[in-house]
Design an enzyme around this catalytic site. Structure first.
Site, short mmCIF file in Angstrom:
data_model
loop_
_atom_site.label_atom_id
_atom_site.label_comp_id
_atom_site.label_asym_id
_atom_site.label_seq_id
_atom_site.Cartn_x
_atom_site.Cartn_y
_atom_site.Cartn_z
N SER A 82 -21.89 -11.31 31.78
CA SER A 82 -23.09 -11.77 32.47
C SER A 82 -22.90 -13.19 33.01
CB SER A 82 -24.30 -11.75 31.54
OG SER A 82 -24.54 -10.47 31.05
N1 SAH Z 1 -23.31 -9.21 26.56
C1 SAH Z 1 -22.17 -8.89 27.41
C2 SAH Z 1 -22.62 -8.28 28.71
C3 SAH Z 1 -21.81 -7.08 29.05
S1 SAH Z 1 -22.49 -6.04 30.30
C4 SAH Z 1 -21.27 -10.09 27.61
O1 SAH Z 1 -21.66 -11.21 27.26
O2 SAH Z 1 -20.15 -9.93 28.11
C5 SAH Z 1 -23.45 -4.89 29.35
C6 SAH Z 1 -22.69 -4.00 28.39
O3 SAH Z 1 -23.63 -3.04 27.90
C7 SAH Z 1 -21.54 -3.19 28.99
O4 SAH Z 1 -20.36 -3.50 28.30
C8 SAH Z 1 -21.96 -1.74 28.76
O5 SAH Z 1 -20.89 -0.87 28.46
C9 SAH Z 1 -22.91 -1.87 27.59
N2 SAH Z 1 -23.86 -0.76 27.41
C10 SAH Z 1 -24.53 -0.04 28.35
N3 SAH Z 1 -25.30 0.90 27.78
C11 SAH Z 1 -25.13 0.78 26.42
C12 SAH Z 1 -25.64 1.48 25.29
N4 SAH Z 1 -26.48 2.51 25.40
N5 SAH Z 1 -25.23 1.09 24.07
C13 SAH Z 1 -24.35 0.05 23.91
N6 SAH Z 1 -23.83 -0.65 24.95
C14 SAH Z 1 -24.22 -0.28 26.19
#
Ligand code: SAH
Length: 216
Positions: free
Chosen positions: A64
């Site tokens: 993000s």
């Molecule tokens: N907090 C992360 C943001 C990553 S983007 C960071 O700081 O890098 C959001 C993430 O949510 C992705 O990796 C995606 O695979 C995950 N995601 C999407 N749906 C999900 C679910 N149902 N359960 C767990 N993770 C999920």
């Protein structure tokens, strides 16, 4: 760990930019000033690590934008010792920001390669207290709940009932809610009693979608 004076200087500039954009929470600004964000991204993007932008990571996901991380964490307002569940581990950057504020962090990722790589990253950076799980965030992680706070870092189609159930009374969830392929509204959910929640809406963002079930 490869963290140079140049990286530290760029981080200070990023912190100044976040202040200009309205981030005031000292714990959040200090965490972002401390964590080497360049170690959470692919090498190709090293020089961009301290720009206020989201970047691609593995499994077609993103780390993000720093402003988004700061905005969500400021709304969550973590307090030392609180149990915080994060949905969407991704690169693990947000988990480390939460850990730096003193929260006890639990984090779930539905992509196995991201989960595996990030678990190792937590260890190599010394974040031994973060507990990470490969699973479906729609279900939460009831075995370690209830939580003081829950932070969802992917765009959710609705507020998952299982997550509300795993919040303590008086607990707070921060979650972007809306059309998962377009924009989501940053939303806070305060659990006032077993039956009652209070919902507030904030600015619009674009997150990668929150998808059902573990990825295969
Ligand atoms: N907090 C992360 C943001 C990553 S983007 C960071 O700081 O890098 C959001 C993430 O949510 C992705 O990796 C995606 O695979 C995950 N995601 C999407 N749906 C999900 C679910 N149902 N359960 C767990 N993770 C999920």
């Amino acid at each position: 760990m490869n963290d140079t004076f140049r990286h530290q200087g760029l981080r200070r500039q990023l912190v100044d930019l976040l202040k200009e954009k309205g981030i005031t929470n000292r714990l959040v600004l200090d965490a972002i000033g401390k964590i080497p964000r360049h170690l959470f991204m692919d090498n190709a993007f090293l020089e961009y690590a301290y720009q206020d932008k989201a970047f691609p990571i593995d499994c077609e996901q993103t780390i993000s934008q720093p402003f988004t991380v700061a905005y969500q964490t400021q709304l969550l307002d973590p307090v030392k010792g609180e149990k915080v569940l994060e949905i969407g581990t991704g690169s693990g950057y947000q988990s480390c920001v939460l850990a730096e504020t003193g929260a006890k962090v639990f984090t779930i990722e539905r992509h196995r390669p991201l989960h595996d790589a990030t678990k190792k990253r937590f260890e190599s950076l010394g974040y031994f207290t973060i507990k990470s799980f490969y699973g479906d965030g729609f279900k939460g992680q009831a075995s370690y709940g209830p939580y003081d706070k829950i932070l969802v870092t992917c765009g959710a189609p609705e507020i998952p009932a299982a997550l509300v159930a795993q919040l303590k009374i008086g607990g707070l969830m921060v979650i972007p809610v809306g059309d998962i392929l377009a924009e989501q509204v940053m939303t806070t959910v305060l659990k006032k009693s077993e039956k009652e929640v209070e919902i507030f809406e904030f600015d619009k963002f674009r997150f990668v979608p929150m998808l059902q079930q573990k990825a295969r």
